[in-house]
Design a protein around this motif. Structure first.
Motif, mmCIF file in Angstrom:
data_model
loop_
_atom_site.group_PDB
_atom_site.id
_atom_site.type_symbol
_atom_site.label_atom_id
_atom_site.label_comp_id
_atom_site.label_asym_id
_atom_site.label_seq_id
_atom_site.Cartn_x
_atom_site.Cartn_y
_atom_site.Cartn_z
ATOM 1 N N ALA A 1 -4.811 8.272 -12.953
ATOM 2 C CA ALA A 1 -5.658 7.180 -12.479
ATOM 3 C C ALA A 1 -5.501 5.940 -13.362
ATOM 4 C CB ALA A 1 -7.123 7.625 -12.451
ATOM 5 N N GLY A 2 -5.419 6.148 -14.670
ATOM 6 C CA GLY A 2 -5.221 5.023 -15.577
ATOM 7 C C GLY A 2 -3.868 4.355 -15.380
ATOM 8 N N MET A 3 -2.833 5.153 -15.131
ATOM 9 C CA MET A 3 -1.496 4.596 -14.885
ATOM 10 C C MET A 3 -1.482 3.778 -13.604
ATOM 11 S SD MET A 3 0.842 7.878 -15.964
ATOM 12 C CE MET A 3 2.372 7.133 -15.390
ATOM 13 N N TRP A 4 -2.177 4.276 -12.564
ATOM 14 C CA TRP A 4 -2.247 3.513 -11.318
ATOM 15 C C TRP A 4 -2.964 2.191 -11.524
ATOM 16 C CZ3 TRP A 4 -1.018 1.654 -6.954
ATOM 17 C CH2 TRP A 4 -1.951 1.026 -6.152
ATOM 18 N N HIS A 5 -4.072 2.205 -12.229
ATOM 19 C CA HIS A 5 -4.833 0.982 -12.458
ATOM 20 C C HIS A 5 -4.002 -0.034 -13.241
ATOM 21 C CE1 HIS A 5 -8.204 -1.660 -13.220
ATOM 22 N NE2 HIS A 5 -7.953 -1.596 -14.506
ATOM 23 N N GLU A 6 -3.289 0.429 -14.250
ATOM 24 C CA GLU A 6 -2.465 -0.481 -15.054
ATOM 25 C C GLU A 6 -1.330 -1.060 -14.216
ATOM 26 O OE1 GLU A 6 0.306 -0.391 -19.098
ATOM 27 O OE2 GLU A 6 -1.034 1.285 -18.649
ATOM 28 N N ARG A 7 -0.718 -0.225 -13.371
ATOM 29 C CA ARG A 7 0.369 -0.718 -12.495
ATOM 30 C C ARG A 7 -0.159 -1.773 -11.539
ATOM 31 N NH1 ARG A 7 1.968 0.424 -7.258
ATOM 32 N NH2 ARG A 7 4.205 0.279 -6.848
ATOM 33 N N ALA A 8 -1.308 -1.504 -10.920
ATOM 34 C CA ALA A 8 -1.878 -2.469 -9.980
ATOM 35 C C ALA A 8 -2.220 -3.777 -10.678
ATOM 36 C CB ALA A 8 -3.128 -1.865 -9.333
ATOM 37 N N ARG A 9 -2.768 -3.693 -11.871
ATOM 38 C CA ARG A 9 -3.139 -4.896 -12.609
ATOM 39 C C ARG A 9 -1.909 -5.723 -12.964
ATOM 40 N NH1 ARG A 9 -5.974 -3.698 -18.111
ATOM 41 N NH2 ARG A 9 -3.845 -3.015 -18.527
ATOM 42 N N ASN A 10 -0.824 -5.061 -13.378
ATOM 43 C CA ASN A 10 0.386 -5.790 -13.748
ATOM 44 C C ASN A 10 1.024 -6.463 -12.532
ATOM 45 O OD1 ASN A 10 0.119 -5.026 -16.418
ATOM 46 N ND2 ASN A 10 1.451 -3.249 -16.239
ATOM 47 N N LEU A 11 1.016 -5.773 -11.389
ATOM 48 C CA LEU A 11 1.614 -6.363 -10.208
ATOM 49 C C LEU A 11 0.769 -7.527 -9.672
ATOM 50 C CD1 LEU A 11 2.890 -3.259 -8.208
ATOM 51 C CD2 LEU A 11 4.247 -4.978 -9.365
ATOM 52 N N LEU A 12 -0.536 -7.365 -9.700
ATOM 53 C CA LEU A 12 -1.386 -8.441 -9.208
ATOM 54 C C LEU A 12 -1.380 -9.649 -10.139
ATOM 55 C CD1 LEU A 12 -4.438 -6.460 -7.819
ATOM 56 C CD2 LEU A 12 -2.640 -7.607 -6.544
ATOM 57 N N ALA A 13 -0.972 -9.440 -11.383
ATOM 58 C CA ALA A 13 -0.867 -10.577 -12.303
ATOM 59 C C ALA A 13 0.219 -11.562 -11.860
ATOM 60 C CB ALA A 13 -0.585 -10.079 -13.725
ATOM 61 N N LEU A 14 1.117 -11.108 -11.001
ATOM 62 C CA LEU A 14 2.177 -11.987 -10.510
ATOM 63 C C LEU A 14 1.674 -12.961 -9.444
ATOM 64 C CD1 LEU A 14 5.054 -9.382 -10.141
ATOM 65 C CD2 LEU A 14 4.805 -11.097 -11.939
ATOM 66 N N LEU A 15 0.519 -12.626 -8.866
ATOM 67 C CA LEU A 15 0.027 -13.460 -7.756
ATOM 68 C C LEU A 15 -0.512 -14.791 -8.255
ATOM 69 C CD1 LEU A 15 -1.692 -10.723 -5.611
ATOM 70 C CD2 LEU A 15 0.510 -11.816 -5.214
ATOM 71 N N VAL B 1 0.830 -1.200 0.000
ATOM 72 C CA VAL B 1 0.000 0.000 0.000
ATOM 73 C C VAL B 1 0.863 1.248 0.000
ATOM 74 C CG1 VAL B 1 -1.655 1.320 1.372
ATOM 75 C CG2 VAL B 1 -1.945 -1.134 1.114
ATOM 76 N N SER B 2 1.955 1.227 0.768
ATOM 77 C CA SER B 2 2.800 2.416 0.857
ATOM 78 C C SER B 2 3.409 2.754 -0.494
ATOM 79 C CB SER B 2 3.902 2.192 1.893
ATOM 80 O OG SER B 2 4.700 1.067 1.539
ATOM 81 N N SER B 3 3.894 1.723 -1.219
ATOM 82 C CA SER B 3 4.502 1.989 -2.512
ATOM 83 C C SER B 3 3.464 2.492 -3.502
ATOM 84 C CB SER B 3 5.180 0.720 -3.045
ATOM 85 O OG SER B 3 4.211 -0.279 -3.310
ATOM 86 N N GLY B 4 2.223 1.972 -3.404
ATOM 87 C CA GLY B 4 1.165 2.453 -4.287
ATOM 88 C C GLY B 4 0.843 3.912 -4.046
ATOM 89 N N ARG B 5 0.759 4.308 -2.786
ATOM 90 C CA ARG B 5 0.475 5.704 -2.465
ATOM 91 C C ARG B 5 1.611 6.608 -2.934
ATOM 92 N NH1 ARG B 5 -0.777 4.933 2.335
ATOM 93 N NH2 ARG B 5 -3.041 4.950 2.111
ATOM 94 N N GLN B 6 2.841 6.154 -2.762
ATOM 95 C CA GLN B 6 3.986 6.946 -3.215
ATOM 96 C C GLN B 6 3.994 7.077 -4.733
ATOM 97 O OE1 GLN B 6 7.390 4.988 -1.497
ATOM 98 N NE2 GLN B 6 6.702 5.372 0.598
ATOM 99 N N PHE B 7 3.618 5.993 -5.411
ATOM 100 C CA PHE B 7 3.550 6.045 -6.868
ATOM 101 C C PHE B 7 2.528 7.090 -7.324
ATOM 102 C CE2 PHE B 7 1.399 4.604 -10.747
ATOM 103 C CZ PHE B 7 2.455 4.530 -11.629
#
Length: 329
Positions: free
Chosen positions: A315-329, A76-82
């Motif tokens: 907002a679009g950049m954040w959503h794309e970043r979150a989607r790419n990172l969660l794809a690793l799970l 969460v911290s890295s997401g907020r900083q991003f």
């Protein structure tokens, strides 16, 4: 290359590749290359290749012995900083541009028409105009408030950082109200951006895949269309040039505003770029050698388009970043 390998070896590698699907492409490629090398070194001596492959182990068992080396969770911290980072720098750039314009540009361009929002004796605007006149040129230095507060969240985190962001947004809003009769109006887009900088990370971090819903985007499009319509109407008052010099860029901004709910990155980038071009065109039109038109109206139309486009793109950049990172799970 697998074409020279026996069918049993190719099937083994294909099964192993599927079992290693949780790894990155680079990791998977490295493991498969090593396995092919092992297979090529297996001795024949009359034994079937399928029997020799069993010595390597079942592909599922082999794959279970590997672990992913890339991050597996979205902090969460890295997401907020991003989010803070991608919001802060463009806001700072627009703040510096606005401050430089108000401090230096007033000497050689027509920034505003006299009491551009209208002066009615005894009204709120009349009182604000008198207060602004009493402060004199010091009002222009309020333009540096957004430049100062826009970057503070990069160095001050947590609750203190949020408090400073709100203080900066309040101070900029106060400067807008104080100078609404003229120069303070230039700070309206910055006030919008600073409030968004404070609360957008909080809203977006509600869920790792959060992004603005259709209602938010429709409201943003409607608000932007209203500001474009109003500034276009005011800009045409007393304009001595061809009216299409105002209507054409206004129409382009309006079309891009209508595309906001579609969540197309290219449309957001186009809205930002067109907003900057409108600001530059307004500056040229305000020069003494051209039309000496008030810069306020094209500046507001362009800067508000820049602000809304920037927020949508972030907002679009954040959503794309979150989607790419969660794809690793």
């Amino acid at each position: 290359m697998q074409s020279h390998l026996p069918r049993a070896a190719r099937n083994y590698l294909e099964q192993l590749r599927r079992e290693l699907g949780f790894l990155s492409d680079a990791e998977r490629t490295e493991i498969l290359a090593h396995t092919r090398e092992q297979i090529s070194r297996l001795p024949g001596k009359g034994r079937r290749k399928s029997e020799l492959l069993r010595s390597l182990g079942d592909p599922a068992v082999v794959a279970a012995g590997f672990t992913r080396t890339e991050p597996t969770e979205l902090k969460v911290s890295s997401g907020r900083q991003f989010l803070t980072r991608i919001l802060a720098w463009p806001i700072f750039a627009l703040s510096v541009l606005t401050a430089g314009l108000l401090v230096l540009g007033s000497h050689f361009v027509a920034l505003v028409e006299p009491l551009s929002f209208g002066y009615v004796g005894g009204s709120m605007f009349g009182a604000l105009a008198e207060l602004e006149l009493s402060l004199g040129s010091a009002v222009m230095f309020f333009a540096f408030i957004p430049a100062l507060f826009s970057l503070l969240p990069l160095v001050v985190h947590g609750t203190p950082g949020l408090v400073l962001q709100i203080v900066g947004a309040l101070a900029t809003t106060a400067a807008c109200v104080l100078g609404l009769a003229s120069l303070g109006a230039f700070l309206i887009p910055l006030a919008v951006l600073l409030w968004a900088q404070a609360f957008t990370p909080l809203l977006m971090m509600r869920g790792s895949m959060a992004r603005p819903g259709p209602a938010w985007l429709v409201c943003a499009a409607v608000a932007l269309l209203a500001s474009i319509g109003y500034t276009t109407y005011r800009g045409m008052q007393g304009f001595t040039g061809n009216v299409w010099l105002i209507l054409a860029p206004a129409a382009a901004l309006a079309v891009l505003a209508l595309l906001l709910p579609l969540r197309r990155r290219w449309a957001h980038i186009a809205l930002i770029a067109t907003g900057l071009l409108v600001m530059a065109a307004g500056f040229i039109a305000a020069l003494p050698g051209t039309f000496e038109a008030p810069l306020l109206w094209p500046w507001l139309a362009g800067a508000m388009s820049f602000a809304v486009g920037h927020l949508a793109l972030a907002a679009g950049m954040w959503h794309e970043r979150a989607r790419n990172l969660l794809a690793l799970l």
